[in-house]
Design a protein around this motif. Structure first.
Motif, PDB file in Angstrom:
ATOM      1  N   ASP A   1       0.825  -1.201   0.000  1.00 51.36           N
ATOM      2  CA  ASP A   1       0.000   0.000   0.000  1.00 51.36           C
ATOM      3  C   ASP A   1       0.863   1.256   0.000  1.00 51.36           C
ATOM      4  O   ASP A   1       0.586   2.221  -0.731  1.00 51.36           O
ATOM      5  CB  ASP A   1      -0.923  -0.017   1.218  1.00 51.36           C
ATOM      6  N   LEU A   2       1.928   1.254   0.798  1.00 51.60           N
ATOM      7  CA  LEU A   2       2.802   2.416   0.873  1.00 51.60           C
ATOM      8  C   LEU A   2       3.478   2.689  -0.466  1.00 51.60           C
ATOM      9  O   LEU A   2       3.552   3.836  -0.923  1.00 51.60           O
ATOM     10  CB  LEU A   2       3.849   2.207   1.966  1.00 51.60           C
ATOM     11  N   GLN A   3       3.966   1.638  -1.134  1.00 55.99           N
ATOM     12  CA  GLN A   3       4.591   1.831  -2.441  1.00 55.99           C
ATOM     13  C   GLN A   3       3.583   2.374  -3.453  1.00 55.99           C
ATOM     14  O   GLN A   3       3.899   3.279  -4.242  1.00 55.99           O
ATOM     15  CB  GLN A   3       5.185   0.523  -2.965  1.00 55.99           C
ATOM     16  N   ALA A   4       2.365   1.857  -3.423  1.00 57.20           N
ATOM     17  CA  ALA A   4       1.339   2.321  -4.365  1.00 57.20           C
ATOM     18  C   ALA A   4       1.007   3.795  -4.139  1.00 57.20           C
ATOM     19  O   ALA A   4       0.903   4.581  -5.102  1.00 57.20           O
ATOM     20  CB  ALA A   4       0.080   1.470  -4.220  1.00 57.20           C
ATOM     21  N   GLN A   5       0.874   4.199  -2.875  1.00 57.59           N
ATOM     22  CA  GLN A   5       0.546   5.589  -2.566  1.00 57.59           C
ATOM     23  C   GLN A   5       1.715   6.515  -2.899  1.00 57.59           C
ATOM     24  O   GLN A   5       1.515   7.634  -3.399  1.00 57.59           O
ATOM     25  CB  GLN A   5       0.166   5.720  -1.095  1.00 57.59           C
ATOM     26  N   ALA A   6       2.939   6.056  -2.634  1.00 57.41           N
ATOM     27  CA  ALA A   6       4.116   6.867  -2.948  1.00 57.41           C
ATOM     28  C   ALA A   6       4.281   7.022  -4.451  1.00 57.41           C
ATOM     29  O   ALA A   6       4.635   8.109  -4.944  1.00 57.41           O
ATOM     30  CB  ALA A   6       5.360   6.238  -2.335  1.00 57.41           C
ATOM     31  N   THR A   7       4.036   5.955  -5.200  1.00 61.64           N
ATOM     32  CA  THR A   7       4.124   6.023  -6.661  1.00 61.64           C
ATOM     33  C   THR A   7       3.144   7.057  -7.203  1.00 61.64           C
ATOM     34  O   THR A   7       3.483   7.865  -8.080  1.00 61.64           O
ATOM     35  CB  THR A   7       3.837   4.635  -7.270  1.00 61.64           C
ATOM     36  N   LYS A   8       1.938   7.035  -6.678  1.00 56.90           N
ATOM     37  CA  LYS A   8       0.920   7.999  -7.098  1.00 56.90           C
ATOM     38  C   LYS A   8       1.377   9.433  -6.815  1.00 56.90           C
ATOM     39  O   LYS A   8       1.215  10.328  -7.656  1.00 56.90           O
ATOM     40  CB  LYS A   8      -0.388   7.697  -6.366  1.00 56.90           C
ATOM     41  N   ALA A   9       1.956   9.651  -5.645  1.00 62.77           N
ATOM     42  CA  ALA A   9       2.417  10.992  -5.280  1.00 62.77           C
ATOM     43  C   ALA A   9       3.589  11.438  -6.150  1.00 62.77           C
ATOM     44  O   ALA A   9       3.635  12.585  -6.623  1.00 62.77           O
ATOM     45  CB  ALA A   9       2.815  11.020  -3.803  1.00 62.77           C
ATOM     46  N   ILE A  10       4.529  10.534  -6.373  1.00 61.31           N
ATOM     47  CA  ILE A  10       5.719  10.867  -7.172  1.00 61.31           C
ATOM     48  C   ILE A  10       5.333  11.198  -8.607  1.00 61.31           C
ATOM     49  O   ILE A  10       5.759  12.219  -9.176  1.00 61.31           O
ATOM     50  CB  ILE A  10       6.716   9.685  -7.140  1.00 61.31           C
ATOM     51  N   GLU A  11       4.526  10.341  -9.209  1.00 59.15           N
ATOM     52  CA  GLU A  11       4.131  10.562 -10.605  1.00 59.15           C
ATOM     53  C   GLU A  11       3.252  11.800 -10.738  1.00 59.15           C
ATOM     54  O   GLU A  11       3.344  12.533 -11.733  1.00 59.15           O
ATOM     55  CB  GLU A  11       3.423   9.321 -11.146  1.00 59.15           C
ATOM     56  N   GLY A  12       2.428  12.067  -9.735  1.00 64.98           N
ATOM     57  CA  GLY A  12       1.600  13.266  -9.757  1.00 64.98           C
ATOM     58  C   GLY A  12       2.412  14.540  -9.677  1.00 64.98           C
ATOM     59  O   GLY A  12       1.980  15.598 -10.150  1.00 64.98           O
ATOM     60  N   ALA A  13       3.620  14.448  -9.093  1.00 65.44           N
ATOM     61  CA  ALA A  13       4.503  15.612  -8.966  1.00 65.44           C
ATOM     62  C   ALA A  13       5.491  15.715 -10.128  1.00 65.44           C
ATOM     63  O   ALA A  13       6.357  16.591 -10.117  1.00 65.44           O
ATOM     64  CB  ALA A  13       5.259  15.544  -7.649  1.00 65.44           C
TER      65      ALA A  13
END
Length: 397
Positions: free
Chosen positions: A176-188
Motif C-alpha cells: 500500500d505504501l509503495q502504491a501511494q508513494a508512486t501515485k504521489a511521485i508521478e503526480g509531482a
C-alpha cells in the motif's frame, strides 16, 4: 428444622460471596501489538510502557473504576491477531482494542468489531482503514499511507529527487505504501524506475541495492521498517550507494541500531521527536524513568491516544463505544509537544508533522541526539481529502 432466610441474611451472603471474588475491571484495554519480530523495538513493550504511564497518570482508575490491560503478541499474523481479538471481545469484555500495529491484522480486527461495542485505536496505516474498511469506533493513530507518502516524497521530488526505486516488504502495509508513494511521485512529475519485494525472512539486500544502483535512481524508497530498514541502510553504506535513502518509518531506535554514521543526511518527516522542545524533553525524562531510552514517535502517540480515550471515558461516564467516538471526534486531543490534533469521522487523525534531517556524528551531542527538526508540515497539506473518501461514514453509503 425449617431453615428460614431473611432478606438481610441473603444480602449478607451475597456481599460475602462478591467480596471473595477477584475484582473485575470496568475499563479493559486490550494491547494487541508486535511484541517480537522486526517491528517490536519501535512499538512493542515500549508503547505498552507509554500506555501504562497514561493509566498511572489517571491513578490507575477512571470514574472510580479499575483499569486493566490485557497484552498479546499478534506475531504479524492476521489469524493470530483475530483469534486473540475475538477472545477478548467475546470473553474478556474488552472496551478498547489498542495499537494493532499491523495493517493486515487491523483490517481483520476492524471487520470483527464493526458492530461491537468496542473502540479501536490502531497503529496501522493502510489507507483502506479510513476508506472502505473504516469503522464507527476506530481511529488511526499514524498517518495513513497516502498522507505519509506525500509528506516524504513531495519535498524530495521538488528538490530534484525525481527518480525512485522501491525496496518493499511483502506485507499489506508495504504494498500500500509503495502504491501511494508512486501515485504521489508521478503526480509531482517524477517517475518510479524500478522496485523489488522482499520477504520477512530476507537478510541480504545486496542484489536489490545493485539493481537500484543500475536503475539510475536518485532515491531509494524504503517501503519497509525496523530491522529490515536498518540492514538496507548498513548494506547501502558498504556498497557505496550514492542514491538518497528515503525511509518512511524511521525511528530513533533504527538510527541507534544502524549507527548515525550509516544514516547520513537522510530526510523525512516524523510525528514526534523527543528533543523537539521543553515539553517533549520533560516527557522523555519521565519515560526513561521506567524504560531504557527516550520515546519513539509510536511510543508518544500510545500515550497521547490512551490519555484521550481515558478522558473520553471520564467525560461520558462509561465505555459506550458510540459515545466515546463522538467525544473523541468533538474534542481536540492534547499532544505531548503542546500542539493538538483532531480525529475526523473517517478515523483519520489531523496533526502536523515535522520535517527532519539526520545529524552528522560531529553535530550529535550524545546518545539519542540524532535529528534536527527543520520545519513543520501542516496537517491539511498532506491529509487525504474527505471529498474523495470511500468511507461509508462519510459518504453515507
Amino acid at each position: 428444622m425449617t431453615l428460614r432466610w431473611t432478606k438481610s441474611a441473603i444480602s449478607a451472603l451475597a456481599l460475602a460471596v462478591a467480596s471473595a471474588l477477584p475484582a473485575q475491571a470496568d475499563v479493559t484495554i486490550g494491547y494487541l501489538a508486535a511484541l517480537s519480530g522486526a517491528q517490536a523495538d519501535m512499538t512493542g513493550e515500549a508503547s505498552l510502557h507509554a500506555v501504562r504511564m497514561a493509566i498511572e497518570d489517571f491513578g490507575g482508575e477512571v470514574n472510580g473504576e479499575k483499569i486493566e490491560v490485557l497484552v498479546a503478541d499478534h506475531l504479524g499474523k492476521p489469524d493470530v491477531g483475530l483469534g486473540t481479538a475475538r477472545e477478548w471481545v467475546d470473553e474478556k469484555n474488552v472496551n478498547l482494542m489498542f495499537n494493532v500495529d499491523n495493517s493486515a491484522v487491523a483490517l481483520a480486527v476492524s471487520d470483527l468489531i464493526r458492530d461491537k461495542n468496542v473502540t479501536m485505536m490502531m497503529g496501522a496505516s493502510n489507507v483502506k482503514l479510513i476508506n472502505e474498511s473504516c469503522g464507527p469506533h476506530q481511529s488511526m493513530m499514524l498517518l495513513d499511507t497516502s498522507a505519509l507518502a506525500r509528506a516524504v516524497t513531495l519535498p524530495q521530488v521538488e528538490a530534484g529527487g525525481d527518480k525512485w526505486f522501491f525496496i518493499t516488504v511483502d506485507y499489506s502495509l508495504g504494498h500500500d505504501l509503495q502504491a501511494q508513494a508512486t501515485k504521489a511521485i508521478e503526480g509531482a512529475g517524477g517517475q518510479v524506475v524500478g522496485s523489488v519485494i522482499h520477504s520477512p525472512q530476507t537478510t541480504d539486500f545486496s542484489s536489490f541495492l545493485l539493481e537500484a544502483m543500475n536503475s539510475g535512481a536518485s532515491n531509494i524508497g524504503m517501503a519497509t521498517f525496523g530491522a529490515w530498514q536498518n540492514t538496507i541502510s548498513k548494506q547501502a553504506q558498504e556498497f557505496g550507494v550514492t542514491a538518497s535513502l528515503s525511509p518512511f518509518y524511521l525511528a530513533i531506535t533504527d538510527i541507534h541500531s544502524a549507527g548515525l554514521d550509516t544514516l547520513q543526511n537522510v530526510t523525512g518527516t516524523i510525528q514526534f521527536y523527543w528533543d523537539q522542545n521543553d515539553d517533549t524533553r520533560a516527557f522523555a525524562t519521565r519515560f526513561q524513568e521506567g524504560y531504557s531510552r527516550p520515546p519513539t514517535f509510536t511510543n508518544a502517540y500510545a500515550y497521547e491516544f490512551t490519555t484521550h480515550y481515558l478522558n473520553a471515558v471520564k467525560a461520558t461516564g462509561g465505555t459506550d463505544a458510540d459515545a466515546i467516538q463522538t467525544w473523541l471526534q468533538d474534542n481536540p486531543m492534547p499532544l505531548i509537544n503542546g500542539a493538538t490534533a483532531t480525529i475526523r469521522p473517517d478515523g483519520y487523525t489531523l496533526r502536523d508533522v515535522y520535517s527532519y534531517r539526520t545529524k552528522t556524528p560531529a553535530e550529535s551531542s550524545g546518545d539519542w541526539d540524532f535529528l534536527e527538526i527543520t520545519g513543520t508540515v501542516a496537517a491539511d497539506q498532506i491529509a487525504p481529502s474527505l471529498e474523495d473518501s470511500a468511507c461509508p461514514l462519510v459518504t453515507g453509503g
